[in-house]
Design an enzyme around this catalytic site. Sequence first.
Site, PDB file in Angstrom:
ATOM      1  N   ARG A  86       1.472  14.565  13.261  1.00 47.64           N
ATOM      2  CA  ARG A  86       1.968  14.301  11.916  1.00 47.64           C
ATOM      3  C   ARG A  86       1.988  15.530  11.003  1.00 47.64           C
ATOM      4  O   ARG A  86       1.260  15.595  10.010  1.00 47.64           O
ATOM      5  CB  ARG A  86       1.160  13.180  11.255  1.00 47.64           C
ATOM      6  CG  ARG A  86       1.218  11.891  12.041  1.00 47.64           C
ATOM      7  CD  ARG A  86       0.434  10.793  11.389  1.00 47.64           C
ATOM      8  NE  ARG A  86       1.225  10.052  10.412  1.00 47.64           N
ATOM      9  CZ  ARG A  86       0.765   9.004   9.745  1.00 47.64           C
ATOM     10  NH1 ARG A  86      -0.462   8.594   9.936  1.00 47.64           N
ATOM     11  NH2 ARG A  86       1.529   8.366   8.883  1.00 47.64           N
TER      12      ARG A  86
ATOM     13  N   ARG B 140      -8.757   0.094   4.443  1.00 47.54           N
ATOM     14  CA  ARG B 140      -7.781   1.025   3.862  1.00 47.54           C
ATOM     15  C   ARG B 140      -6.485   0.291   3.540  1.00 47.54           C
ATOM     16  O   ARG B 140      -5.755   0.701   2.639  1.00 47.54           O
ATOM     17  CB  ARG B 140      -7.455   2.143   4.853  1.00 47.54           C
ATOM     18  CG  ARG B 140      -8.571   3.144   5.052  1.00 47.54           C
ATOM     19  CD  ARG B 140      -8.090   4.275   5.929  1.00 47.54           C
ATOM     20  NE  ARG B 140      -6.783   4.732   5.480  1.00 47.54           N
ATOM     21  CZ  ARG B 140      -5.897   5.366   6.232  1.00 47.54           C
ATOM     22  NH1 ARG B 140      -6.173   5.650   7.470  1.00 47.54           N
ATOM     23  NH2 ARG B 140      -4.731   5.733   5.730  1.00 47.54           N
TER      24      ARG B 140
ATOM     25  N   ASP C 242       4.557   0.278  12.080  1.00 48.25           N
ATOM     26  CA  ASP C 242       3.310  -0.270  11.537  1.00 48.25           C
ATOM     27  C   ASP C 242       3.069  -1.730  11.930  1.00 48.25           C
ATOM     28  O   ASP C 242       2.048  -2.307  11.562  1.00 48.25           O
ATOM     29  CB  ASP C 242       3.307  -0.137  10.005  1.00 48.25           C
ATOM     30  CG  ASP C 242       3.058   1.291   9.553  1.00 48.25           C
ATOM     31  OD1 ASP C 242       2.744   2.142  10.406  1.00 48.25           O
ATOM     32  OD2 ASP C 242       3.189   1.570   8.347  1.00 48.25           O
TER      33      ASP C 242
ATOM     34  N   CYS D 184      -4.155  13.469  12.673  1.00 39.32           N
ATOM     35  CA  CYS D 184      -4.791  12.171  12.463  1.00 39.32           C
ATOM     36  C   CYS D 184      -4.696  11.388  13.748  1.00 39.32           C
ATOM     37  O   CYS D 184      -4.042  11.807  14.691  1.00 39.32           O
ATOM     38  CB  CYS D 184      -4.156  11.427  11.293  1.00 39.32           C
ATOM     39  SG  CYS D 184      -2.823  10.367  11.742  1.00 39.32           S
TER      40      CYS D 184
ATOM     41  N   LYS E  56       0.845  -1.204   0.000  1.00 38.33           N
ATOM     42  CA  LYS E  56       0.000   0.000   0.000  1.00 38.33           C
ATOM     43  C   LYS E  56       0.883   1.257   0.000  1.00 38.33           C
ATOM     44  O   LYS E  56       0.703   2.155  -0.821  1.00 38.33           O
ATOM     45  CB  LYS E  56      -0.892   0.010   1.250  1.00 38.33           C
ATOM     46  CG  LYS E  56      -1.582   1.340   1.494  1.00 38.33           C
ATOM     47  CD  LYS E  56      -2.427   1.323   2.742  1.00 38.33           C
ATOM     48  CE  LYS E  56      -1.708   1.676   4.009  1.00 38.33           C
ATOM     49  NZ  LYS E  56      -1.437   3.099   4.246  1.00 38.33           N
ATOM     50  N   ASN E  57       1.842   1.301   0.935  1.00 35.89           N
ATOM     51  CA  ASN E  57       2.610   2.534   1.080  1.00 35.89           C
ATOM     52  C   ASN E  57       3.511   2.805  -0.116  1.00 35.89           C
ATOM     53  O   ASN E  57       3.787   3.959  -0.435  1.00 35.89           O
ATOM     54  CB  ASN E  57       3.434   2.506   2.375  1.00 35.89           C
ATOM     55  CG  ASN E  57       2.550   2.666   3.604  1.00 35.89           C
ATOM     56  OD1 ASN E  57       1.358   2.973   3.473  1.00 35.89           O
ATOM     57  ND2 ASN E  57       3.108   2.452   4.786  1.00 35.89           N
TER      58      ASN E  57
HETATM   59  C1  UD1 Z   1       4.834   6.564   6.401  1.00 40.61           C
HETATM   60  C2  UD1 Z   1       3.843   5.432   6.221  1.00 40.61           C
HETATM   61  C3  UD1 Z   1       3.271   5.007   7.564  1.00 40.61           C
HETATM   62  C4  UD1 Z   1       4.400   4.676   8.540  1.00 40.61           C
HETATM   63  C5  UD1 Z   1       5.409   5.824   8.614  1.00 40.61           C
HETATM   64  C6  UD1 Z   1       6.634   5.503   9.456  1.00 40.61           C
HETATM   65  C7  UD1 Z   1       2.903   5.888   4.028  1.00 40.61           C
HETATM   66  C8  UD1 Z   1       1.715   6.269   3.221  1.00 40.61           C
HETATM   67  N1  UD1 Z   1       2.766   5.888   5.356  1.00 40.61           N
HETATM   68  O1  UD1 Z   1       4.093   7.670   6.934  1.00 40.61           O
HETATM   69  O2  UD1 Z   1       2.446   3.862   7.363  1.00 40.61           O
HETATM   70  O3  UD1 Z   1       3.854   4.464   9.823  1.00 40.61           O
HETATM   71  O4  UD1 Z   1       5.874   6.162   7.289  1.00 40.61           O
HETATM   72  O5  UD1 Z   1       7.255   4.366   8.979  1.00 40.61           O
HETATM   73  O6  UD1 Z   1       3.937   5.567   3.491  1.00 40.61           O
HETATM   74  N2  UD1 Z   1       7.101  14.249  10.665  1.00 40.61           N
HETATM   75  C9  UD1 Z   1       7.226  15.587  10.944  1.00 40.61           C
HETATM   76  N3  UD1 Z   1       7.222  16.481   9.892  1.00 40.61           N
HETATM   77  C10 UD1 Z   1       7.080  16.067   8.601  1.00 40.61           C
HETATM   78  C11 UD1 Z   1       6.968  14.698   8.336  1.00 40.61           C
HETATM   79  C12 UD1 Z   1       6.974  13.802   9.391  1.00 40.61           C
HETATM   80  O7  UD1 Z   1       7.357  15.999  12.104  1.00 40.61           O
HETATM   81  O8  UD1 Z   1       7.066  16.929   7.703  1.00 40.61           O
HETATM   82  C13 UD1 Z   1       7.129  13.274  11.792  1.00 40.61           C
HETATM   83  C14 UD1 Z   1       5.837  12.473  11.915  1.00 40.61           C
HETATM   84  O9  UD1 Z   1       4.875  13.169  12.678  1.00 40.61           O
HETATM   85  C15 UD1 Z   1       6.329  11.207  12.587  1.00 40.61           C
HETATM   86  C16 UD1 Z   1       7.739  11.022  12.011  1.00 40.61           C
HETATM   87  O10 UD1 Z   1       8.096  12.288  11.480  1.00 40.61           O
HETATM   88  O11 UD1 Z   1       6.418  11.407  13.979  1.00 40.61           O
HETATM   89  C17 UD1 Z   1       7.853   9.997  10.909  1.00 40.61           C
HETATM   90  O12 UD1 Z   1       6.853  10.249   9.939  1.00 40.61           O
HETATM   91  P1  UD1 Z   1       7.015   9.816   8.419  1.00 40.61           P
HETATM   92  O13 UD1 Z   1       8.152   8.861   8.289  1.00 40.61           O
HETATM   93  O14 UD1 Z   1       7.045  11.041   7.581  1.00 40.61           O
HETATM   94  O15 UD1 Z   1       5.665   9.046   8.173  1.00 40.61           O
HETATM   95  P2  UD1 Z   1       4.719   9.121   6.921  1.00 40.61           P
HETATM   96  O16 UD1 Z   1       5.505   9.299   5.675  1.00 40.61           O
HETATM   97  O17 UD1 Z   1       3.601  10.048   7.204  1.00 40.61           O
END
Ligand code: UD1
Length: 422
Positions: free
Chosen positions: A123, A400, A308, A118, A22-23
Amino acid sequence: MDSILVTGNGPLTGDIPIAGAKNACLTLMPATLLSEEPLTLTNAPRLSDIKTMTALLQSLGAEVTSMQDGQVLAMSSHNIDNHTADYDIVRKMRASILVLGPMLARDGHAIVSLPGGCAIGARPVDLHLKALEAMGAELDLKDGYVHAKAPGGLKGGTVEFPFVTVGATENALMAATLAKGTTVLKNAAREPEIVDLAECLRKMGAQIEGEGSSEITIQGVDRLHGATHPVVTDRIELGTYMLAPAICGGEVTCLGGKISLLGAFCEKLDAAGISVEETAKGLKVARQNGRVRAVDVTTEPFPGFPTDLQAQMMALLCTAEGTSVLEEKIFENRFMHAPELIRMGADIDVQGGMATVKGVDRLKGAPVMATDLRASVSLILAGLAAEGETVVNRVYHLDRGYERVEEKLGACGAKIERIKGQ
Ligand code: UD1
């Protein structure tokens, strides 16, 4: 709203096919916006999140045709006539922010709604935005939308992420493929989904080096062309189904699984007393008689233990011999499955980002509520091992991220059925 009824009935035996990730698919789909030529994805998973991304791309003017029962997605972005990703779609799925980098890189402008909070934490997307700014983007936040411009096109730059973020690495990687000059992404995410994205972009003509390490270098090119790409195996679906025989006993082969996708997770299963063997077909998982042993788990970016899989691992450890400590280091509010597991008889104490799980002999079935995607499947796993019936409500979260759960587990002997809601 549908619910899932699970009745614990002992060991599972059989094969479970694992779908495309999915991701990975959610980041490969927006890559279509980088080129006017068609991008076709094979091995796509059939999930509601993929339908949401399809609707988002279509709202921008992209053509997305789903073929072979949803496993092939043929996309074309030769006619992008709308550069605004609307709040109504973006609020449903945070991954929608991934259209920002590609649209901006190709056409020099984009307006994308901020995803908002969320269930599993705040996030924010600040690091996506900082990365694009480092490539010369001009950003303005107005009325809940990011208004992005790059009048003369994006320019290569150095982006150093303060901590690992999967989504921001993906957005920056896609944008950099069309930026003028060289971009270096430091402290980049190393997840298999990033490697898959880089492989697809390279097929489209991008010049990328270093994916899978913490430094990725991209040499911008003038244009990208079409390609066909198979989506990598879903390591989270894989780990989830590996936990089914671990919890219920029995022997299950997860077809297409590889240890390299889940090294840290497999080490924890081994420490808990679960055997995992890589065969030509996939990963064969077996649990012998006796209780599972307690293990401590800390979630980390890849190659560490994935956040996850934390909820599903907790479901296993609820009936382990001894006390396990689970530390959640990626998201600040990701133990919402704990109170539901407690309703099933688990002994769990949550203090901030730390959960202490004292193993009990057996869980008992109960009506429970799914609060997010991975939490919902952890409750199904717990229900498989519990005494009596468990009804998991609010399963739209499950849909989802997991296709045909009832079919896949049912084929191995699990008693599981969907109860259609109103
Ligand atoms: C992706 C995955 C999700 C998984 C996560 C961590 C997808 C669609 N989703 O989510 O299933 O749980 O990686 O492996 O691929 N953060 C910030 N600022 C930002 C971006 C992130 O502070 O601009 C923080 C987030 O709140 C979180 C951490 O960084 O605490 C890691 O998030 P991130 O790796 O970006 O997760 P996603 O890409 O949203």
